[in-house]
Design a protein around this motif. Structure first.
Motif, PDB file in Angstrom:
ATOM      1  N   UNK A   6       0.836  -1.196   0.000  1.00 17.90           N
ATOM      2  CA  UNK A   6       0.000   0.000   0.000  1.00 17.90           C
ATOM      3  C   UNK A   6       0.872   1.248   0.000  1.00 17.90           C
ATOM      4  N   UNK A   7       0.400   2.242  -0.720  1.00 14.59           N
ATOM      5  CA  UNK A   7       1.108   3.509  -0.813  1.00 14.59           C
ATOM      6  C   UNK A   7       0.665   4.407   0.330  1.00 14.59           C
TER       7      UNK A   7
ATOM      8  N   UNK B 213      -4.089  -1.069  -6.319  1.00 14.81           N
ATOM      9  CA  UNK B 213      -3.793  -0.293  -5.118  1.00 14.81           C
ATOM     10  C   UNK B 213      -5.037  -0.143  -4.240  1.00 14.81           C
ATOM     11  N   UNK B 214      -6.204   0.007  -4.852  1.00 17.78           N
ATOM     12  CA  UNK B 214      -7.459   0.043  -4.090  1.00 17.78           C
ATOM     13  C   UNK B 214      -7.643  -1.271  -3.351  1.00 17.78           C
ATOM     14  N   UNK B 215      -7.433  -2.393  -4.039  1.00 20.55           N
ATOM     15  CA  UNK B 215      -7.564  -3.699  -3.384  1.00 20.55           C
ATOM     16  C   UNK B 215      -6.562  -3.846  -2.242  1.00 20.55           C
ATOM     17  N   UNK B 216      -5.369  -3.298  -2.418  1.00 18.80           N
ATOM     18  CA  UNK B 216      -4.383  -3.333  -1.342  1.00 18.80           C
ATOM     19  C   UNK B 216      -4.859  -2.557  -0.118  1.00 18.80           C
TER      20      UNK B 216
ATOM     21  N   UNK C 240     -11.591 -10.143 -10.093  1.00 21.67           N
ATOM     22  CA  UNK C 240     -11.036 -10.501  -8.783  1.00 21.67           C
ATOM     23  C   UNK C 240     -12.122 -10.769  -7.749  1.00 21.67           C
ATOM     24  N   UNK C 241     -13.164  -9.944  -7.747  1.00 25.18           N
ATOM     25  CA  UNK C 241     -14.190 -10.054  -6.704  1.00 25.18           C
ATOM     26  C   UNK C 241     -15.432 -10.815  -7.148  1.00 25.18           C
TER      27      UNK C 241
ATOM     28  N   UNK D   6      -6.410   8.629 -11.513  1.00 28.24           N
ATOM     29  CA  UNK D   6      -6.614   8.503 -10.076  1.00 28.24           C
ATOM     30  C   UNK D   6      -8.021   7.946  -9.864  1.00 28.24           C
ATOM     31  N   UNK D   7      -8.121   6.925  -9.000  1.00 34.19           N
ATOM     32  CA  UNK D   7      -9.425   6.295  -8.754  1.00 34.19           C
ATOM     33  C   UNK D   7      -9.649   6.161  -7.250  1.00 34.19           C
ATOM     34  N   UNK D   8     -10.851   6.500  -6.812  1.00 31.74           N
ATOM     35  CA  UNK D   8     -11.259   6.275  -5.429  1.00 31.74           C
ATOM     36  C   UNK D   8     -12.364   5.230  -5.425  1.00 31.74           C
ATOM     37  N   UNK D   9     -12.640   4.673  -4.244  1.00 32.67           N
ATOM     38  CA  UNK D   9     -13.620   3.582  -4.165  1.00 32.67           C
ATOM     39  C   UNK D   9     -14.389   3.614  -2.857  1.00 32.67           C
ATOM     40  N   UNK D  10     -15.571   3.009  -2.901  1.00 29.54           N
ATOM     41  CA  UNK D  10     -16.371   2.741  -1.721  1.00 29.54           C
ATOM     42  C   UNK D  10     -16.705   1.256  -1.771  1.00 29.54           C
TER      43      UNK D  10
END
Length: 158
Positions: free
Chosen positions: A22-23, A77-80, A126-127, A150-154
């Motif tokens: 993770x970053x 990176x989101x999955x991490x 993956x999910x 750049x991507x964000x997630x919920x």
């Protein structure tokens, strides 16, 4: 399934994917915040081991394929970050609720959705069914550090 590997980790292995470390945040914010069963993951760039891999402008010095590769790295990176939120157990993810992506692109570039499709496809691969989500894909002229995507997630977790 391998002993000790969950369903999601097994899928990652079968797909030949490895989650990057993770970053850390590049400012005064948290990489994710949990509120009830929802985890809000801060915007993730196309970084690996802290290094920005895809810097530039899609439709300019970067191609659509570059943008898609950048979006896949953002998704990993989101999955991490979700793995951290789930104390290492990705099988705790009930569903990916939403992705919101920004694509740094030229004014005439119109394939932002195609760029984000790469992240969406990876999440579904993956999910499984839990990876289906709502989404927005937008273009912009600038992103932090010159990153291309750049991507964000919920996500909902148990």
């Amino acid at each position: 399934m391998d002993i000790g590997m969950g369903v999601v980790e097994t899928r990652l292995a079968r797909l030949g994917l490895e989650l990057p470390e993770v970053n850390p945040p590049h400012g005064n914010y948290l990489p994710f915040v949990q509120s009830g069963a929802l985890v809000f993951v801060a915007g993730q760039g196309p970084r690996k081991s802290g290094q920005l891999i895809y810097k530039g402008v899609i439709g300019g010095n970067l191609t659509l394929a570059d943008g898609q590769a950048a979006a896949r790295l953002c998704a990993l990176n989101i999955l991490g970050q979700l793995r951290s939120a789930c104390s290492g157990d990705l099988d705790r993810i009930v569903r990916l609720v939403r992705l919101a992506g920004l694509v740094r692109c030229t004014p005439d570039f119109e394939d932002q959705a195609k760029v984000l499709n790469a992240a969406s496809d990876l999440m579904c691969d993956v999910l499984g069914v839990a990876g289906r989500h709502a989404r927005i894909a937008s273009g912009t002229h600038a992103l932090p550090s010159g990153m291309a995507v750049e991507i964000e997630a919920v996500a909902e977790i148990r």
